[in-house]
Scaffold this active site. Structure first.
Site, PDB file in Angstrom:
ATOM      1  N   GLU A  21       0.873  -1.176   0.136  1.00 48.79           N
ATOM      2  CA  GLU A  21      -0.157   0.258   0.198  1.00 48.79           C
ATOM      3  C   GLU A  21       0.809   1.213  -0.087  1.00 48.79           C
ATOM      4  O   GLU A  21       1.928   1.214   0.483  1.00 48.79           O
ATOM      5  CB  GLU A  21      -0.933  -0.061   1.100  1.00 48.79           C
ATOM      6  CG  GLU A  21      -2.070  -1.009   1.027  1.00 48.79           C
ATOM      7  CD  GLU A  21      -2.979  -1.041   2.249  1.00 48.79           C
ATOM      8  OE1 GLU A  21      -4.208  -1.388   2.146  1.00 48.79           O
ATOM      9  OE2 GLU A  21      -2.248  -1.249   3.440  1.00 48.79           O
ATOM     10  N   CYS A 258      -0.575   5.627  10.827  1.00 49.07           N
ATOM     11  CA  CYS A 258       0.792   4.910  10.975  1.00 49.07           C
ATOM     12  C   CYS A 258       0.357   3.484  11.876  1.00 49.07           C
ATOM     13  O   CYS A 258      -0.400   3.615  12.821  1.00 49.07           O
ATOM     14  CB  CYS A 258       1.435   5.635  11.877  1.00 49.07           C
ATOM     15  SG  CYS A 258       2.977   4.924  13.002  1.00 49.07           S
TER      16      CYS A 258
END
Ligand code: SF4
Length: 276
Positions: A21, A258
Site C-alpha cells: 500500500e 501509522c
C-alpha cells in the site's frame, strides 16, 4: 484506491500477487507520498499491522519508485514510512532514492525525502557514510532494552544505546536535525524515567521528539494514550529542555494511518488498481 478527507490509500498488486500500500496525504504545503519498501515486514512491532504475518519479500528499487510515478500527482514530500523496514531492504532503498533524485529521473529534492527506521545499528552506520542528505526519523518508542524488545521484537539484539548513538552520529555528520518517533503506550513507555532517559540522550542534540498515538489495529490488548496523557508526557519532555511535536494522524478511517497498513486485498471496495 480508498479516500478519506485529505488522505488517499492505494493498493498495488505486484507481479507475484503480493500486495503493498501507498498513502498520499494532502497538506497545506503540498502532497506527501508514504511509500512501502517491503511486502510485509520482519520487524513485527506490536502496534503495527504491516508485520503481522512477517516478511513476504523485499521490494525492488523499481517497485519503490513506481509507487510515486503511478500516483500521477505533484508530490513534494516522500516518506519511507509505509509497509516494511527501509534499512532491511537497504540496497533497493538507496537505489530508489538515487533514481528519485536523478535529474534524468524525477529530479526530486533530497530535502523532501524522509526515511523512517527502527534503527538497525549496522545499517544506520552504513547510512551515515552515504552521500544522500535525507531526513532521518528514528522510530525509538522505548528507552529501556526490555521495553524496546517488547514493542519492536525484530530489533532484539540491537542495543538501544548503540541505536541512539548511531542515529545521533548520522545527525552530526550530515548536520541534520533528526526526528525521534515515540509512540506513547500507557504503562509501557510513559514513566518519568522514560522522560529522564530521553532528556539524557537528546537534551543537547539536534533532535526533535515526535509523539505518536496508537492507531487501532487488530492488537486489542494495547491501550491508546489519551490526549491528556500525551500532553502531560509532552510537557514533561519540554520541561526537561527537549523540543517536542505531536504527530497528526491522517487516514485512520481508511486504515491508512501509522501502523494500520496491512497490504491486504479487502474486496471490491478496494480493488488493486495497478500491477507494478
Ligand atoms: S512499524 Fe515499521 S518496522 Fe514496525 S512492523 Fe510496522 S512497518 Fe515494520
Amino acid at each position: 484506491m480508498v479516500k478519506d478527507a485529505d488522505t488517499e490509500k492505494y493498493l498495488y498488486e505486484l507481479a507475484d500477487n503480493k500486495c503493498i500500500e501507498t498513502v498520499c496525504i494532502k497538506r497545506k504545503t503540498g502532497m506527501t507520498a508514504c511509500v512501502s519498501t517491503q511486502a510485509g515486514c520482519p520487524v513485527q512491532c506490536i502496534f503495527c499491522e504491516s508485520g503481522r504475518n512477517g516478511l513476504a519479500r523485499n521490494l525492488t528499487a523499481s517497485e519503490i519508485v513506481q509507487q510515486i510515478v503511478f500516483l500521477e500527482k505533484h508530490i513534494n514530500r516522500i516518506v519511507f514510512m509505509g509497509i516494511g523496514e527501509p534499512l532491511y531492504n537497504y540496497d533497493s532503498v538507496i537505489r530508489a532514492i538515487h533514481i528519485l533524485r536523478d535529474r534524468a529521473g524525477l529530479d526530486f529534492p533530497t530535502d523532501g525525502i524522509s526515511v523512517s527506521t527502527v534503527g538497525p545499528v549496522k545499517q544506520l552506520k552504513k547510512l551515515r557514510e552515504e552521500h544522500i542528505k535525507i531526513q532521518l526519523v528514528l522510530s525509538l518508542h522505548a528507552t529501556t532494552q526490555k521495553a524496546r524488545d517488547y514493542i519492536i521484537p525484530g530489533m532484539a539484539g540491537n542495543d538501544v544505546h548503540e541505536t541512539v548513538k548511531a542515529a545521533l552520529s548520522y545527525s552530526e555528520r550530515h548536520n541534520r536535525k533528526i526526528s525521534i518517533a515515540y509512540l506513547l503506550l500507557p504503562g509501557i513507555n510513559d514513566a518519568s524515567s522514560d522522560i529522564q532517559q530521553l532528556a539524557a540522550w537528546f537534551g543537547h542534540e539536534n533532535a526533535i521528539i515526535n509523539l505518536l498515538e496508537y492507531n487501532r489495529t487488530n492488537n486489542r490488548t494495547l491501550k491508546k494514550a489519551g490526549k491528556h496523557e500525551i500532553l502531560e508526557f509532552k510537557k514533561g519532555l519540554e520541561d526537561s529542555g527537549l523540543e517536542v511535536s505531536i504527530r497528526v494522524s491522517h487516514g485512520r478511517n481508511i486504515n491508512a494511518a501509522c501502523g494500520q497498513l496491512a497490504g491486504k486485498y479487502k474486496g471490491p471496495a478496494q480493488t488493486p488498481n495497478r500491477v507494478v
